[in-house]
Design an enzyme around this catalytic site. Structure first.
Site, PDB file in Angstrom:
ATOM      1  N   LYS A 134       0.838  -1.213   0.000  1.00 26.46           N
ATOM      2  CA  LYS A 134       0.000   0.000   0.000  1.00 26.46           C
ATOM      3  C   LYS A 134       0.868   1.256   0.000  1.00 26.46           C
ATOM      4  O   LYS A 134       0.689   2.155  -0.825  1.00 26.46           O
ATOM      5  CB  LYS A 134      -0.897  -0.011   1.238  1.00 26.46           C
ATOM      6  CG  LYS A 134      -1.592   1.318   1.493  1.00 26.46           C
ATOM      7  CD  LYS A 134      -2.402   1.301   2.766  1.00 26.46           C
ATOM      8  CE  LYS A 134      -1.676   1.664   4.015  1.00 26.46           C
ATOM      9  NZ  LYS A 134      -1.460   3.107   4.250  1.00 26.46           N
ATOM     10  N   ASN A 135       1.807   1.327   0.935  1.00 27.17           N
ATOM     11  CA  ASN A 135       2.560   2.577   1.083  1.00 27.17           C
ATOM     12  C   ASN A 135       3.505   2.836  -0.089  1.00 27.17           C
ATOM     13  O   ASN A 135       3.911   3.976  -0.305  1.00 27.17           O
ATOM     14  CB  ASN A 135       3.333   2.589   2.413  1.00 27.17           C
ATOM     15  CG  ASN A 135       2.398   2.805   3.588  1.00 27.17           C
ATOM     16  OD1 ASN A 135       1.221   3.104   3.408  1.00 27.17           O
ATOM     17  ND2 ASN A 135       2.916   2.637   4.798  1.00 27.17           N
TER      18      ASN A 135
ATOM     19  N   CYS B  56      -5.175  13.088  13.191  1.00 28.01           N
ATOM     20  CA  CYS B  56      -5.028  11.658  12.974  1.00 28.01           C
ATOM     21  C   CYS B  56      -5.295  10.962  14.296  1.00 28.01           C
ATOM     22  O   CYS B  56      -5.001  11.518  15.355  1.00 28.01           O
ATOM     23  CB  CYS B  56      -3.608  11.378  12.484  1.00 28.01           C
ATOM     24  SG  CYS B  56      -3.177   9.652  12.433  1.00 28.01           S
TER      25      CYS B  56
ATOM     26  N   ARG C 145       0.506  14.644  13.487  1.00 30.00           N
ATOM     27  CA  ARG C 145       1.330  14.172  12.360  1.00 30.00           C
ATOM     28  C   ARG C 145       1.670  15.394  11.509  1.00 30.00           C
ATOM     29  O   ARG C 145       1.009  15.684  10.520  1.00 30.00           O
ATOM     30  CB  ARG C 145       0.582  13.106  11.552  1.00 30.00           C
ATOM     31  CG  ARG C 145       0.422  11.825  12.346  1.00 30.00           C
ATOM     32  CD  ARG C 145      -0.211  10.743  11.533  1.00 30.00           C
ATOM     33  NE  ARG C 145       0.666  10.238  10.478  1.00 30.00           N
ATOM     34  CZ  ARG C 145       0.274   9.338   9.581  1.00 30.00           C
ATOM     35  NH1 ARG C 145      -0.938   8.877   9.611  1.00 30.00           N
ATOM     36  NH2 ARG C 145       1.120   8.917   8.660  1.00 30.00           N
TER      37      ARG C 145
ATOM     38  N   ASP D 105       4.226   0.433  12.114  1.00 21.50           N
ATOM     39  CA  ASP D 105       3.000  -0.139  11.554  1.00 21.50           C
ATOM     40  C   ASP D 105       2.783  -1.598  11.964  1.00 21.50           C
ATOM     41  O   ASP D 105       1.771  -2.196  11.590  1.00 21.50           O
ATOM     42  CB  ASP D 105       3.021  -0.027  10.014  1.00 21.50           C
ATOM     43  CG  ASP D 105       2.763   1.399   9.543  1.00 21.50           C
ATOM     44  OD1 ASP D 105       2.409   2.258  10.375  1.00 21.50           O
ATOM     45  OD2 ASP D 105       2.931   1.655   8.332  1.00 21.50           O
TER      46      ASP D 105
ATOM     47  N   ARG E  78      -9.041  -0.001   4.144  1.00 20.64           N
ATOM     48  CA  ARG E  78      -8.177   1.027   3.553  1.00 20.64           C
ATOM     49  C   ARG E  78      -6.828   0.438   3.155  1.00 20.64           C
ATOM     50  O   ARG E  78      -6.232   0.869   2.175  1.00 20.64           O
ATOM     51  CB  ARG E  78      -7.906   2.148   4.564  1.00 20.64           C
ATOM     52  CG  ARG E  78      -9.038   3.083   4.770  1.00 20.64           C
ATOM     53  CD  ARG E  78      -8.608   4.216   5.654  1.00 20.64           C
ATOM     54  NE  ARG E  78      -7.397   4.848   5.125  1.00 20.64           N
ATOM     55  CZ  ARG E  78      -6.731   5.816   5.718  1.00 20.64           C
ATOM     56  NH1 ARG E  78      -7.160   6.296   6.861  1.00 20.64           N
ATOM     57  NH2 ARG E  78      -5.639   6.319   5.191  1.00 20.64           N
TER      58      ARG E  78
HETATM   59  C1  UD1 Z   1       4.523   6.744   6.592  1.00 22.92           C
HETATM   60  C2  UD1 Z   1       3.551   5.615   6.383  1.00 22.92           C
HETATM   61  C3  UD1 Z   1       2.968   5.158   7.703  1.00 22.92           C
HETATM   62  C4  UD1 Z   1       4.092   4.823   8.679  1.00 22.92           C
HETATM   63  C5  UD1 Z   1       5.084   5.971   8.782  1.00 22.92           C
HETATM   64  C6  UD1 Z   1       6.295   5.620   9.622  1.00 22.92           C
HETATM   65  C7  UD1 Z   1       2.672   6.056   4.188  1.00 22.92           C
HETATM   66  C8  UD1 Z   1       1.516   6.451   3.347  1.00 22.92           C
HETATM   67  N1  UD1 Z   1       2.504   6.060   5.497  1.00 22.92           N
HETATM   68  O1  UD1 Z   1       3.783   7.833   7.133  1.00 22.92           O
HETATM   69  O2  UD1 Z   1       2.164   4.004   7.459  1.00 22.92           O
HETATM   70  O3  UD1 Z   1       3.536   4.568   9.951  1.00 22.92           O
HETATM   71  O4  UD1 Z   1       5.561   6.327   7.480  1.00 22.92           O
HETATM   72  O5  UD1 Z   1       6.965   4.536   9.085  1.00 22.92           O
HETATM   73  O6  UD1 Z   1       3.706   5.682   3.670  1.00 22.92           O
HETATM   74  N2  UD1 Z   1       7.300  14.039  11.129  1.00 22.92           N
HETATM   75  C9  UD1 Z   1       7.537  15.366  11.461  1.00 22.92           C
HETATM   76  N3  UD1 Z   1       7.375  16.301  10.486  1.00 22.92           N
HETATM   77  C10 UD1 Z   1       7.006  15.996   9.212  1.00 22.92           C
HETATM   78  C11 UD1 Z   1       6.785  14.644   8.877  1.00 22.92           C
HETATM   79  C12 UD1 Z   1       6.946  13.684   9.867  1.00 22.92           C
HETATM   80  O7  UD1 Z   1       7.857  15.681  12.596  1.00 22.92           O
HETATM   81  O8  UD1 Z   1       6.893  16.897   8.377  1.00 22.92           O
HETATM   82  C13 UD1 Z   1       7.482  12.994  12.165  1.00 22.92           C
HETATM   83  C14 UD1 Z   1       6.193  12.217  12.426  1.00 22.92           C
HETATM   84  O9  UD1 Z   1       5.378  12.873  13.388  1.00 22.92           O
HETATM   85  C15 UD1 Z   1       6.763  10.902  12.940  1.00 22.92           C
HETATM   86  C16 UD1 Z   1       8.050  10.726  12.135  1.00 22.92           C
HETATM   87  O10 UD1 Z   1       8.375  12.019  11.653  1.00 22.92           O
HETATM   88  O11 UD1 Z   1       7.090  11.002  14.292  1.00 22.92           O
HETATM   89  C17 UD1 Z   1       7.939   9.786  10.974  1.00 22.92           C
HETATM   90  O12 UD1 Z   1       6.818  10.110  10.177  1.00 22.92           O
HETATM   91  P1  UD1 Z   1       6.801   9.858   8.610  1.00 22.92           P
HETATM   92  O13 UD1 Z   1       7.885   8.908   8.264  1.00 22.92           O
HETATM   93  O14 UD1 Z   1       6.762  11.161   7.908  1.00 22.92           O
HETATM   94  O15 UD1 Z   1       5.394   9.155   8.405  1.00 22.92           O
HETATM   95  P2  UD1 Z   1       4.438   9.279   7.163  1.00 22.92           P
HETATM   96  O16 UD1 Z   1       5.223   9.479   5.918  1.00 22.92           O
HETATM   97  O17 UD1 Z   1       3.332  10.232   7.468  1.00 22.92           O
END
Ligand code: UD1
Length: 421
Positions: free
Chosen positions: A22-23, A116, A121, A305, A397
């Site tokens: 999915k991701n 969320c 997030r 996850d 989903r």
């Molecule tokens: C993706 C995955 C999700 C998974 C996550 C972590 C998808 C669609 N989703 O989510 O299933 O749980 O990676 O492996 O691929 N953060 C910040 N600022 C930002 C972005 C992130 O502080 O701008 C922090 C987040 O709060 C979190 C960490 O960075 O603590 C990692 O998040 P991130 O890797 O960005 O997760 P997603 O890409 O949203």
């Protein structure tokens, strides 16, 4: 909203093929926007988040065909640069269209993702990275509006490793003028899948599978074709199902190198893992489940996850285990629901302390998010009697036909359609 009715106590046995990730699909599909023409993604899972991304692509004017796990996206003529709130609120990954639209068309308007169930997030890293490349970014009535005449390569040092921010900035940097270096880039396999696709389109990315990605910007990209990697989270979830039910399942279409931490923890917890010729077999006999602590971390560590599913697994271990989430500190909404089945779990800060109980008992439980739903299904597979998992739209989903797959291995799960669940 459908519900699942699970009759617990049936060991899973047999062979199952893992679906596409999915991701990976959710980050690959927006990359098609970087070229004019038809890009093709094989091994795409048929699940609701993918359908939401298709709606976004169609909203932008792309033509999309999806059949037999092959998706083709024709981006020859786009009619909109906007991802509306109605679609983005359904799925945060919609935010991935920001980087490619900005890079190719110099403008993008994308609704800010809302809250969320797992706590905050933020998207600050996405925006800071794009700003470094020269984008002007403003927030207007809940929308991020990004503009740029021509992005220019830059050095980007992420404070935190972020899958989403790496994907978005990478998709922008491939068309920027000059060289971009992303330090502390995410190394998750889904990002690697994206880098391979971008390079097939004509991008020049090096440092793949390392935390330092170097991107030499090019003027133009062409459409390309790629195979989506297998879903490591679906695989890990089904592996826990095999071990928890004291069954034995062989997995095909799997990449063991994406599952190193999960396979190691499964072995620590007493499961037998056989890994041969591209197949992985996971089994557990009637001996005790050994309590095994887990701390989530970025790839190649244990994925956040898989945290909820691991808690479900440890709920009947012989002793106490501690599961700590360092990625999402509040991601424990599943704990009170698993406790409704008789588990003994307490949450302290970002850790769950799981005191193993001899057995779980069926009850009605409520899904709160995707992986939480999976953990409830796992718990239901071993609970004595019947477990009803309500609000399984979360599950739909992100898992392709989960109950059908489990039933093909010997589980007894019935889906009941109905609005009141
Ligand atoms: C993706 C995955 C999700 C998974 C996550 C972590 C998808 C669609 N989703 O989510 O299933 O749980 O990676 O492996 O691929 N953060 C910040 N600022 C930002 C972005 C992130 O502080 O701008 C922090 C987040 O709060 C979190 C960490 O960075 O603590 C990692 O998040 P991130 O890797 O960005 O997760 P997603 O890409 O949203």
């Amino acid at each position: 909203m459908d519900k699942l009715i699970i009759e617990g106590g049936h060991p899973l046995r047999g062979q199952i093929s893992i679906s596409g990730a999915k991701n990976a699909s959710l980050v690959l599909m927006p990359a098609a926007l970087l070229a004019n023409g038809v890009s093709v993604f094989r091994n795409t899972p048929e699940l609701n988040d993918v359908y939401t991304m298709i709606k976004i692509m169609k909203h932008l004017g792309a033509e999309v065909n999806f059949s037999d796990h092959v998706i083709s996206i024709d981006t020859s003529v786009l009619t909109s640069m906007e991802a509306p709130y109605e679609l983005v609120k359904k799925m945060r990954a919609s935010f991935y269209v920001l980087g490619p639209l900005l890079a190719k068309y110099g403008y993008a308007k994308v609704s800010l993702p809302g809250g969320c169930a797992w706590g905050p997030r933020p998207i600050n890293l996405h925006l800071e990275g794009l700003k470094k490349l020269g984008a002007e970014i403003e927030l207007d009535a809940g929308y991020i509006i990004a503009r740029s005449r021509k992005l220019v390569g830059a050095k980007i040092n992420f404070d935190k490793s972020s899958v989403g921010a790496t994907g978005n900035v990478l998709m922008a940097a491939v068309l920027a003028k000059g060289t971009t270096v992303i330090n502390n880039a995410a190394m998750e396999p889904e990002i690697t899948n994206l880098t391979h696709f971008l390079n097939k389109m004509g991008a020049r990315i090096s440092g793949i599978e390392t935390p330092i990605l170097t991107i030499e910007g090019v003027d133009e990209l062409k459409p390309a074709e790629i195979e989506t990697i297998p879903d490591r989270i679906e695989a890990g979830t089904l592996m826990i199902a095999a071990a928890m039910t004291r069954g034995s399942v062989t997995f095909t279409n799997i990449r063991d190198n994406h599952l190193i931490a999960v396979l190691a923890r499964l072995e620590d917890a007493g499961a037998k893992v056989l890994n041969q010729n591209g197949l992985v077999m996971v089994s557990l006999d009637n001996s005790d489940i050994i309590p095994s602590d887990v701390t989530t971390s970025i790839f190649p560590g244990f994925p956040t996850d898989m945290q909820a599913q691991w808690i479900a697994y440890m709920s009947t271990a012989f002793g106490t285990s501690t599961i700590t989430d360092t990625i999402y500190l509040d991601r424990f909404a599943h704990v009170p629901e698993i406790n409704r089945l008789g588990a003994d779990i307490t949450v302290k800060e970002n850790s769950a302390i799981v005191r193993g109980v001899p057995k779980l008992n069926g009850a009605k439980v409520m899904s709160t998010d995707l992986r939480a739903s999976a953990s409830l299904v796992l718990a239901g597979l071993i609970a004595e009697g019947t477990t009803e998992v309500l609000r399984v739209y979360h599950l739909d989903r992100g898992y392709e036909k989960l109950e059908e797959k489990l039933n093909s291995l010997g589980a007894r799960i019935q889906r009941v359609a109905g609005s009141e669940y």
